[in-house]
Write a protein that holds these residues in place. Structure first.
Motif, short mmCIF file in Angstrom:
data_model
loop_
_atom_site.label_atom_id
_atom_site.label_comp_id
_atom_site.label_asym_id
_atom_site.label_seq_id
_atom_site.Cartn_x
_atom_site.Cartn_y
_atom_site.Cartn_z
N LEU A 5 0.81 -1.22 0.00
CA LEU A 5 0.00 0.00 0.00
C LEU A 5 0.84 1.28 0.00
N GLY A 6 2.16 1.14 0.07
CA GLY A 6 3.04 2.29 0.00
C GLY A 6 3.07 3.14 1.25
N TRP A 7 2.69 2.59 2.40
CA TRP A 7 2.68 3.37 3.64
C TRP A 7 4.08 3.75 4.10
N LEU A 8 5.05 2.95 3.77
CA LEU A 8 6.41 3.24 4.22
C LEU A 8 6.91 4.56 3.66
N GLU A 9 6.56 4.85 2.41
CA GLU A 9 7.00 6.12 1.81
C GLU A 9 6.06 7.27 2.12
N THR A 10 4.74 7.00 2.13
CA THR A 10 3.78 8.09 2.31
C THR A 10 3.49 8.42 3.77
N GLU A 11 3.48 7.40 4.63
CA GLU A 11 3.17 7.61 6.05
C GLU A 11 4.14 6.81 6.92
N PRO A 12 5.41 7.22 6.98
CA PRO A 12 6.38 6.41 7.74
C PRO A 12 6.05 6.29 9.22
N GLU A 13 5.51 7.34 9.83
CA GLU A 13 5.17 7.28 11.26
C GLU A 13 4.02 6.31 11.50
N ALA A 14 3.03 6.34 10.61
CA ALA A 14 1.89 5.42 10.74
C ALA A 14 2.35 3.99 10.51
N PHE A 15 3.28 3.79 9.57
CA PHE A 15 3.80 2.45 9.32
C PHE A 15 4.52 1.91 10.55
N GLU A 16 5.35 2.74 11.17
CA GLU A 16 6.07 2.31 12.37
C GLU A 16 5.10 1.98 13.51
N ARG A 17 4.06 2.76 13.64
CA ARG A 17 3.05 2.48 14.67
C ARG A 17 2.36 1.15 14.40
N ARG A 18 1.99 0.92 13.15
CA ARG A 18 1.35 -0.36 12.80
C ARG A 18 2.28 -1.53 13.05
N ARG A 19 3.56 -1.35 12.75
CA ARG A 19 4.53 -2.42 12.98
C ARG A 19 4.67 -2.69 14.48
N PRO A 34 5.11 1.24 26.72
CA PRO A 34 4.18 2.13 26.01
C PRO A 34 4.16 1.86 24.50
N ALA A 35 2.98 2.06 23.92
CA ALA A 35 2.81 1.84 22.48
C ALA A 35 3.57 2.87 21.66
N SER A 36 4.00 3.95 22.27
CA SER A 36 4.75 4.97 21.54
C SER A 36 6.20 4.58 21.32
N GLN A 37 6.64 3.50 21.91
CA GLN A 37 8.02 3.03 21.73
C GLN A 37 8.02 2.01 20.60
N TYR A 38 8.37 2.47 19.41
CA TYR A 38 8.17 1.68 18.20
C TYR A 38 9.25 0.66 17.92
N ASP A 39 10.39 0.76 18.59
CA ASP A 39 11.50 -0.14 18.22
C ASP A 39 11.35 -1.55 18.80
N GLY A 40 10.40 -1.76 19.69
CA GLY A 40 10.17 -3.09 20.25
C GLY A 40 11.10 -3.45 21.39
N ASP A 41 12.01 -2.56 21.76
CA ASP A 41 12.94 -2.82 22.85
C ASP A 41 12.44 -2.10 24.10
#
Length: 161
Positions: free
Chosen positions: A3-17, A89-96
């Motif tokens: 869907l191209g979210w990585l280029e168009t919405e990188p912050e949303a993509f990281e949140r979804r990941r 917290p869900a705001s920590q996107y790196d998973g660590d």
């Protein structure tokens, strides 16, 4: 990323990941819990002493959630909220989340990325597995243990393969 979210919405993509990783972790714990509980491995003692409800009284399968008293379900939800809002917290996107990998802190960024990808893939498999197990139980009326012990490996046939 079809869907191209990585280029168009990188912050949303990281949140979804990050959300996918968390759901995968919960699903992996759920799969282990289902396997343990369906093999009739329970804690000793009481789940609710005031209701005279022992851990061994909880039925296996999807219907087990209905046997837990409301106060117990609220305690579980409050614990999840504490973990989600304060500890991990869900705001920590790196998973660590600083708890390490089985108590061992991974310093090498390549190894850490590889292990997080393995965890992501295992979480995806666990999400499919736990949903598949619950749907199959609802279709057949048998828990995973009952299906396997009876030789019912397919909900669509006569119960063989």
């Amino acid at each position: 990323d079809p869907l191209g979210w990585l280029e168009t919405e990188p912050e949303a993509f990281e949140r979804r990941r990050a959300v996918e990783r968390k759901h995968g972790r919960v699903a992996m714990a759920a799969v282990v819990g289902v396997i343990v509980h369906n093999n009739h491995i329970t804690f000793d003692g009481y789940l609710s002493p005031s209701a005279n409800l022992k851990f061994s009284d909880i039925p296996t399968g999807v219907d087990g959630i209905r046997a837990i008293p409301t106060a117990g379900l609220l305690q579980i939800l409050f614990f999840f909220a504490l973990v989600e809002l304060a500890w991990m917290p869900a705001s920590q996107y790196d998973g660590d989340y600083g708890v390490g990998w089985f108590g061992d802190n991974i310093e090498d960024p390549e190894e850490k990325a590889r292990k997080l990808n393995v965890e992501l893939n295992n979480g995806r498999a666990a999400m499919m597995g736990i949903i598949g197990g619950m749907v199959t139980e609802c279709i057949t009326g048998q828990t995973m243990y009952e299906q396997y012990s009876a030789g019912h490996f397919s909900p669509f046939g006569d119960g063989t393969f």
